[in-house]
Scaffold this active site. Sequence first.
Site, PDB file in Angstrom:
ATOM      1  CD  GLU A 191      12.264   4.278   9.087  1.00 24.61           C
ATOM      2  OE1 GLU A 191      12.064   5.216  10.093  1.00 24.61           O
ATOM      3  OE2 GLU A 191      12.424   4.375   7.890  1.00 24.61           O
TER       4      GLU A 191
ATOM      5  CD  GLU B  29       8.958  12.596  12.199  1.00 22.88           C
ATOM      6  OE1 GLU B  29       7.871  12.191  12.309  1.00 22.88           O
ATOM      7  OE2 GLU B  29      10.229  11.873  11.838  1.00 22.88           O
TER       8      GLU B  29
ATOM      9  CD  GLN C  11      -2.282  15.491   5.629  1.00 20.38           C
ATOM     10  OE1 GLN C  11      -1.795  14.991   4.588  1.00 20.38           O
ATOM     11  NE2 GLN C  11      -2.827  14.984   6.729  1.00 20.38           N
TER      12      GLN C  11
ATOM     13  CB  CYS D   6      12.347   8.950   9.139  1.00 20.18           C
ATOM     14  SG  CYS D   6      13.030   7.987   7.845  1.00 20.18           S
TER      15      CYS D   6
ATOM     16  CE  LYS E 180      -2.128   2.977   2.733  1.00 17.46           C
ATOM     17  NZ  LYS E 180      -2.041   4.065   1.711  1.00 17.46           N
TER      18      LYS E 180
ATOM     19  N   GLY F  20       6.073   5.217   8.803  1.00 17.64           N
ATOM     20  CA  GLY F  20       5.345   6.406   8.974  1.00 17.64           C
ATOM     21  C   GLY F  20       5.472   6.939  10.238  1.00 17.64           C
TER      22      GLY F  20
HETATM   23  P1  NAI Z   1       1.133   7.950   8.404  1.00 17.94           P
HETATM   24  O1  NAI Z   1       1.922   7.257   9.308  1.00 17.94           O
HETATM   25  O2  NAI Z   1      -0.475   8.346   8.695  1.00 17.94           O
HETATM   26  O3  NAI Z   1       1.054   7.458   6.993  1.00 17.94           O
HETATM   27  C1  NAI Z   1       2.157   6.686   6.528  1.00 17.94           C
HETATM   28  C2  NAI Z   1       1.275   5.395   5.668  1.00 17.94           C
HETATM   29  O4  NAI Z   1       0.512   4.725   6.461  1.00 17.94           O
HETATM   30  C3  NAI Z   1       0.313   5.731   4.531  1.00 17.94           C
HETATM   31  O5  NAI Z   1       0.520   4.953   3.619  1.00 17.94           O
HETATM   32  C4  NAI Z   1      -0.999   5.914   5.053  1.00 17.94           C
HETATM   33  O6  NAI Z   1      -2.082   5.713   4.129  1.00 17.94           O
HETATM   34  C5  NAI Z   1      -0.792   4.527   6.108  1.00 17.94           C
HETATM   35  N1  NAI Z   1      -1.680   4.791   7.245  1.00 17.94           N
HETATM   36  C6  NAI Z   1      -2.253   5.791   7.662  1.00 17.94           C
HETATM   37  N2  NAI Z   1      -2.973   5.114   8.683  1.00 17.94           N
HETATM   38  C7  NAI Z   1      -3.085   3.734   8.800  1.00 17.94           C
HETATM   39  C8  NAI Z   1      -3.566   2.789   9.708  1.00 17.94           C
HETATM   40  N3  NAI Z   1      -4.710   3.086  10.527  1.00 17.94           N
HETATM   41  N4  NAI Z   1      -3.316   1.512   9.390  1.00 17.94           N
HETATM   42  C9  NAI Z   1      -2.505   1.179   8.497  1.00 17.94           C
HETATM   43  N5  NAI Z   1      -1.927   2.123   7.624  1.00 17.94           N
HETATM   44  C10 NAI Z   1      -2.421   3.491   7.906  1.00 17.94           C
HETATM   45  O7  NAI Z   1       1.717   9.401   8.120  1.00 17.94           O
HETATM   46  P2  NAI Z   1       0.864  10.747   7.339  1.00 17.94           P
HETATM   47  O8  NAI Z   1      -0.119  11.303   7.962  1.00 17.94           O
HETATM   48  O9  NAI Z   1       1.278  10.831   5.774  1.00 17.94           O
HETATM   49  O10 NAI Z   1       2.098  11.893   7.896  1.00 17.94           O
HETATM   50  C11 NAI Z   1       2.073  12.413   9.471  1.00 17.94           C
HETATM   51  C12 NAI Z   1       3.410  12.633   9.785  1.00 17.94           C
HETATM   52  O11 NAI Z   1       4.110  11.552  10.105  1.00 17.94           O
HETATM   53  C13 NAI Z   1       4.356  13.626   9.009  1.00 17.94           C
HETATM   54  O12 NAI Z   1       4.080  14.963   9.390  1.00 17.94           O
HETATM   55  C14 NAI Z   1       5.741  13.097   9.739  1.00 17.94           C
HETATM   56  O13 NAI Z   1       5.907  13.981  10.752  1.00 17.94           O
HETATM   57  C15 NAI Z   1       5.579  11.640   9.911  1.00 17.94           C
HETATM   58  N6  NAI Z   1       5.835  10.794   9.017  1.00 17.94           N
HETATM   59  C16 NAI Z   1       7.110  10.023   9.275  1.00 17.94           C
HETATM   60  C17 NAI Z   1       7.634   9.345   8.333  1.00 17.94           C
HETATM   61  C18 NAI Z   1       8.702   8.671   8.547  1.00 17.94           C
HETATM   62  O14 NAI Z   1       9.651   8.282   7.382  1.00 17.94           O
HETATM   63  N7  NAI Z   1       9.294   8.383   9.788  1.00 17.94           N
HETATM   64  C19 NAI Z   1       7.012   9.139   7.007  1.00 17.94           C
HETATM   65  C20 NAI Z   1       5.912   9.826   6.930  1.00 17.94           C
HETATM   66  C21 NAI Z   1       5.383  10.583   7.688  1.00 17.94           C
END
Ligand code: NAI
Length: 506
Positions: free
Chosen positions: A270, A405, A350, A304, A196, A248
């Site tokens: 991660e 973050e 966003q 990250c 996904k 994420g």
């Molecule tokens: P997110 O963690 O919500 O999304 C990452 C992935 O998880 C996307 O594919 C999303 O559709 C999926 N996802 C969301 N909710 C889920 C659930 N309940 N079950 C399974 N999959 C789910 O991150 P988002 O909302 O895009 O970004 C929010 C913040 O997270 C960013 O501002 C940043 O601070 C952080 N982030 C950190 C990352 C890293 O590499 N450590 C990468 C992306 C975001």
Amino acid sequence: MTNDDFTDTIHRNHERAISEATADAQFDAWIDGASAASNTGRRFETRTPAVDETITTVPRCDSEDVDWAVDAAEAAFDSTWGSLTAGERSDAILEWTSALRANSDELALLESLDAGKPIENAKYEVGKALDYIEYYAHVVRGEQGHQIPVANDVHAFTKREPYGVAGLIVPWNYPLILTAWKLGPALAAGNTVVLKPAEQTPLSATRIAQLSAGILPDGVLNVVHGFGDEVGAPLTRHEDVSKLSFTGEDMTGETVMKAAAEGITPVTLELGGKSPFVVFPDADLEKAASIAAEGVFYNTGQSCEAFSRTLVHEDVHDEFMELFESEAAARSIGDPLREETTTGPLASKQQYEKVKEYVELGRREGATVVRGGGTDPLDDENAGWYIEPTIFDDVTNDMRIAQEEIFGPVASVLTFSDYNEAIAIANDIDFGLAAGVATTDLSLAHRAADDIRAGTVWVNQYGRLVPGTPFGGYKRSGIGRECAKETLKEYQQTKMINIQIDDPEL
Ligand code: NAI
Ligand code: MG
């Protein structure tokens, strides 16, 4: 160039690039070796943050589509992929990556349009992503079980077997690299996959799946598009998914782990980071300033492992800040499709709004903006989601801008006066993904690397990872390690076979 000229040019460039990238392409889900629409019949847009225009649409899948993809993956595991030898899987994966390499310019353009990445970075990242996948295709041949000397009348040995169907959930900041970190070991180990991609960046994953047609057996790699609650969550709860890997936000990671707990499904996580970069007083300050800038401004800060907290010794603070500010000023912010651009927009509206709020918050918390802080020089609402490289000085570690973050081009500078204070600040954080140290003193480098609680410590450099360097977090930054040989084990389970050998009766 005035803002109007800039806006005209960037729009023209993107219109041209979007029609080039989408002219002959259809971006659907990929299930059982073929393009697939969602059973819902619905689609959603993916937009380019550089100009905030629609690139194309992809299917808005739901749990029924997830079921379909998991069924296809399970069938492929049972009928072909799970029973191939490591060598056979390796050959198929390498044939696939050759096809991907032949299309790497197209993949880089899709990545740049979808995430707003500077095109030169996108090209580099596509090459890296393929390198990771190829690495696992090679190392899997050398990773075998072993024999255990239990007793003379038994033959005991281990085999490493795949789990079955792996559910992989990926974010939008490095769509292809983070996909490769999971796909490479999952497929090489013999699992089949339901991937996904992030809803903000669905395109490159779609293309790599399309380019697997006729090379990977049908159903080995499936891609399902959609939102976290509609696709991600059903995937994490699916009883036929036997391994999960997620990258994420830490809060989402918690949700994923809770869902996985119901099925006792192993998870690799991660998650976020707030990495300290500690500049000791003996450091080469010019080098340190350049590392600090690359560490927090590469990918517009959406990494990250970004060095988002800069810890500077009080004796060199003023000199360092001057150098750091000029590094920030030297970033070339603008059109991601131009080769000289080093800083593009935030990846989505966003994310832009979130980062802008943190810049306001930092001001309210009493930190000093010494550089940036606005959306200049591109403060035209038609020009996309840009925020200038921003440096906050006078930050204290209890401020939210020091603890949370931000995921944008925003550096928080804190000052320390001795070694113990530096280490205490570096470790006073819920995250532990990465850290950096700038010093010319070998002992200090080793001592600090030992004392900082993080999964990676870079000394006098930022961000260097290659296939083989384990990457992952301490504390809330996650569970497990990616990028490395040991990652294969996260996609395999060990079987011990213990055979009783009776005395010959002849
Ligand atoms: P997110 O963690 O919500 O999304 C990452 C992935 O998880 C996307 O594919 C999303 O559709 C999926 N996802 C969301 N909710 C889920 C659930 N309940 N079950 C399974 N999959 C789910 O991150 P988002 O909302 O895009 O970004 C929010 C913040 O997270 C960013 O501002 C940043 O601070 C952080 N982030 C950190 C990352 C890293 O590499 N450590 C990468 C992306 C975001
Ligand atoms: Mg989210």
